[in-house]
Design a protein around this motif. Sequence first.
Motif, PDB file in Angstrom:
ATOM      1  N   VAL A 226      93.195  98.547  48.768  1.00 46.55           N
ATOM      2  CA  VAL A 226      92.026  99.425  48.784  1.00 46.55           C
ATOM      3  C   VAL A 226      90.780  98.613  49.125  1.00 46.55           C
ATOM      4  CG1 VAL A 226      90.594 100.982  47.430  1.00 46.55           C
ATOM      5  CG2 VAL A 226      93.076 100.949  47.090  1.00 46.55           C
ATOM      6  N   ASP A 227      90.038  99.092  50.112  1.00 44.51           N
ATOM      7  CA  ASP A 227      88.759  98.489  50.482  1.00 44.51           C
ATOM      8  C   ASP A 227      87.675  99.546  50.265  1.00 44.51           C
ATOM      9  OD1 ASP A 227      86.538  97.305  51.523  1.00 44.51           O
ATOM     10  OD2 ASP A 227      87.351  96.989  53.543  1.00 44.51           O
ATOM     11  N   PRO A 228      86.954  99.504  49.153  1.00 40.87           N
ATOM     12  CA  PRO A 228      85.968 100.563  48.859  1.00 40.87           C
ATOM     13  C   PRO A 228      84.827 100.622  49.849  1.00 40.87           C
ATOM     14  CG  PRO A 228      85.764  98.747  47.303  1.00 40.87           C
ATOM     15  CD  PRO A 228      87.008  98.486  48.089  1.00 40.87           C
ATOM     16  N   ASP A 229      84.618  99.558  50.620  1.00 37.97           N
ATOM     17  CA  ASP A 229      83.521  99.532  51.585  1.00 37.97           C
ATOM     18  C   ASP A 229      83.955  99.928  52.988  1.00 37.97           C
ATOM     19  OD1 ASP A 229      81.683  98.614  49.641  1.00 37.97           O
ATOM     20  OD2 ASP A 229      82.430  96.569  49.898  1.00 37.97           O
ATOM     21  N   ALA A 230      85.239 100.211  53.163  1.00 31.84           N
ATOM     22  CA  ALA A 230      85.747 100.552  54.488  1.00 31.84           C
ATOM     23  C   ALA A 230      85.277 101.932  54.920  1.00 31.84           C
ATOM     24  CB  ALA A 230      87.272 100.501  54.494  1.00 31.84           C
ATOM     25  N   ASP A 231      85.232 102.167  56.239  1.00 31.05           N
ATOM     26  CA  ASP A 231      84.906 103.503  56.710  1.00 31.05           C
ATOM     27  C   ASP A 231      86.086 104.436  56.429  1.00 31.05           C
ATOM     28  OD1 ASP A 231      86.847 103.026  58.677  1.00 31.05           O
ATOM     29  OD2 ASP A 231      85.377 102.566  60.217  1.00 31.05           O
ATOM     30  N   ASP A 232      85.874 105.720  56.629  1.00 27.36           N
ATOM     31  CA  ASP A 232      86.884 106.699  56.247  1.00 27.36           C
ATOM     32  C   ASP A 232      88.208 106.502  56.970  1.00 27.36           C
ATOM     33  OD1 ASP A 232      85.172 107.847  54.474  1.00 27.36           O
ATOM     34  OD2 ASP A 232      84.642 109.558  55.730  1.00 27.36           O
ATOM     35  N   GLN A 233      88.156 106.102  58.239  1.00 31.23           N
ATOM     36  CA  GLN A 233      89.395 105.935  58.995  1.00 31.23           C
ATOM     37  C   GLN A 233      90.258 104.821  58.403  1.00 31.23           C
ATOM     38  OE1 GLN A 233      88.794 105.475  63.192  1.00 31.23           O
ATOM     39  NE2 GLN A 233      90.972 105.300  63.647  1.00 31.23           N
ATOM     40  N   ARG A 234      89.622 103.772  57.934  1.00 27.55           N
ATOM     41  CA  ARG A 234      90.371 102.674  57.333  1.00 27.55           C
ATOM     42  C   ARG A 234      90.695 102.961  55.865  1.00 27.55           C
ATOM     43  NH1 ARG A 234      92.745 100.159  54.562  1.00 27.55           N
ATOM     44  NH2 ARG A 234      93.008  97.910  54.259  1.00 27.55           N
ATOM     45  N   TYR A 235      89.841 103.675  55.196  1.00 26.15           N
ATOM     46  CA  TYR A 235      89.994 103.898  53.763  1.00 26.15           C
ATOM     47  C   TYR A 235      91.145 104.843  53.449  1.00 26.15           C
ATOM     48  CZ  TYR A 235      88.619 105.176  48.982  1.00 26.15           C
ATOM     49  OH  TYR A 235      88.617 105.405  47.632  1.00 26.15           O
ATOM     50  N   PHE A 236      91.237 105.955  54.173  1.00 25.09           N
ATOM     51  CA  PHE A 236      92.253 106.956  53.866  1.00 25.09           C
ATOM     52  C   PHE A 236      93.564 106.674  54.585  1.00 25.09           C
ATOM     53  CE2 PHE A 236      88.378 109.634  53.077  1.00 25.09           C
ATOM     54  CZ  PHE A 236      88.602 109.796  51.726  1.00 25.09           C
ATOM     55  N   LEU A 237      94.641 107.228  54.022  1.00 27.75           N
ATOM     56  CA  LEU A 237      95.974 107.013  54.577  1.00 27.75           C
ATOM     57  C   LEU A 237      96.122 107.621  55.964  1.00 27.75           C
ATOM     58  CD1 LEU A 237      98.945 106.020  53.985  1.00 27.75           C
ATOM     59  CD2 LEU A 237      99.392 108.380  53.253  1.00 27.75           C
TER      60      LEU A 237
END
Length: 419
Positions: A398-409
């Motif tokens: 989990v990267d809490p600072d990632a953008d949505d494309q990277r954050y979500f599955l």
Amino acid sequence: MRFPRARRRLVIAVAALLATATVAVIVHRVLAPAEVSTVARADYPARATPAAGVVGRLPVAPLIVDGRLRVYAAHRQVYADRPVDGRYRTSPFWSYRRWPAELTGVVASGRTVVSRWSDGRVVALDASTGRVLWRADGPVPAETDAMVRRTGAATVWDPPGLYRAGLPDGRTLLVVTGDREARGIDLTEGRQLWRVDLPGACRSDVGTTRTGQLIGLDTCAGPAAVEFRDAATGAVQSRWRPADAPNGLVVTPLGCRTGHSDCSGLRTAGPGDAGGRGWLMGAGEPAPATALDPADTTLVDEQAVTVLDGTAVGRSARTGTERWRFGGLGPAARVLAVQPGRLHLLTEENDLVTLNPVTGAQLSRFRLNVGSDGTGWTAGAVAADDGYVAVERVRRPVDPDADDQRYFLSSEPVILVVS
């Protein structure tokens, strides 16, 4: 034949004025405040009774309303689809849009869906048709640094400054707060019942109680204290501080029915979770509940539940007496969510195990997988209501600072299940 010079100038001037007027009309139509309500053209769907298991996956977080609809939040829109147990999101059943205000929160009670907007406006919709029931003015929402991701989970599952409060006489009120102001609004008519000034950043919301109070944490005058305000009148009923409470008091609501609304317990602690203590809330001062002291304890239906080494243990929150044990969950199992009558546990393999919180009896167990997505994900935001559970699926690590494309599955990160 050529126009005289004076006539040419007049024609050019008139044309320029017409062009300016046309542009002004267009700009006004585009930028002026607007409201667009698209009501339902079909009958209100019947209440669904699906079997336990995975329903499907969605691109945005659903708020389950009346067991019949799913309501979603967009940047400047609140809308619904059906059926509630549909595998995918479908065309809107109804939609309500405002411009240029932004949607900041949504709550529901029965067949009433209430939306809150960045200009302070509060708008109630009839869930069965999407028609506007009432409009009211509220305080402008407090600014927050919290990230609102594309699923809209923070807007529909735990909207800041927008709470339900049930009163002893059976009425349900809305309590709407901002930085410097709070208002109580009658849910049925949209009538403002009270307005009070708040002191600002030295006070923060905690939630509402099941006995009709707004809870706040006040550090404005001396040591931090918990403030209980009557939701029916807005008047402060009491200020309470636990004996020997640590400095920098942290207050966490427990046993809430939805978000931070209708809560039945509290946990107080200091910075870094020092000196944590659990409390049950009723008509008077909070009562000590030592079974709720540990930070990883959950309150549901007056049961204090902990999970340790793969075993869930339920104790009476009032007496601490052990009521039941449920083992075989695996070392990384944890409480995922609760709702009245249901305790939802998540195993390391992403199995959802649902127990009766009073008896510990298993109600259902299945793997949280849909299509070929697999179970290699971590749970993000979660909501549970009316027998449904919705979970954001987040990429590992989990990267809490990632953008949505990277954050979500995936592009459809929310899995919806019936427990």
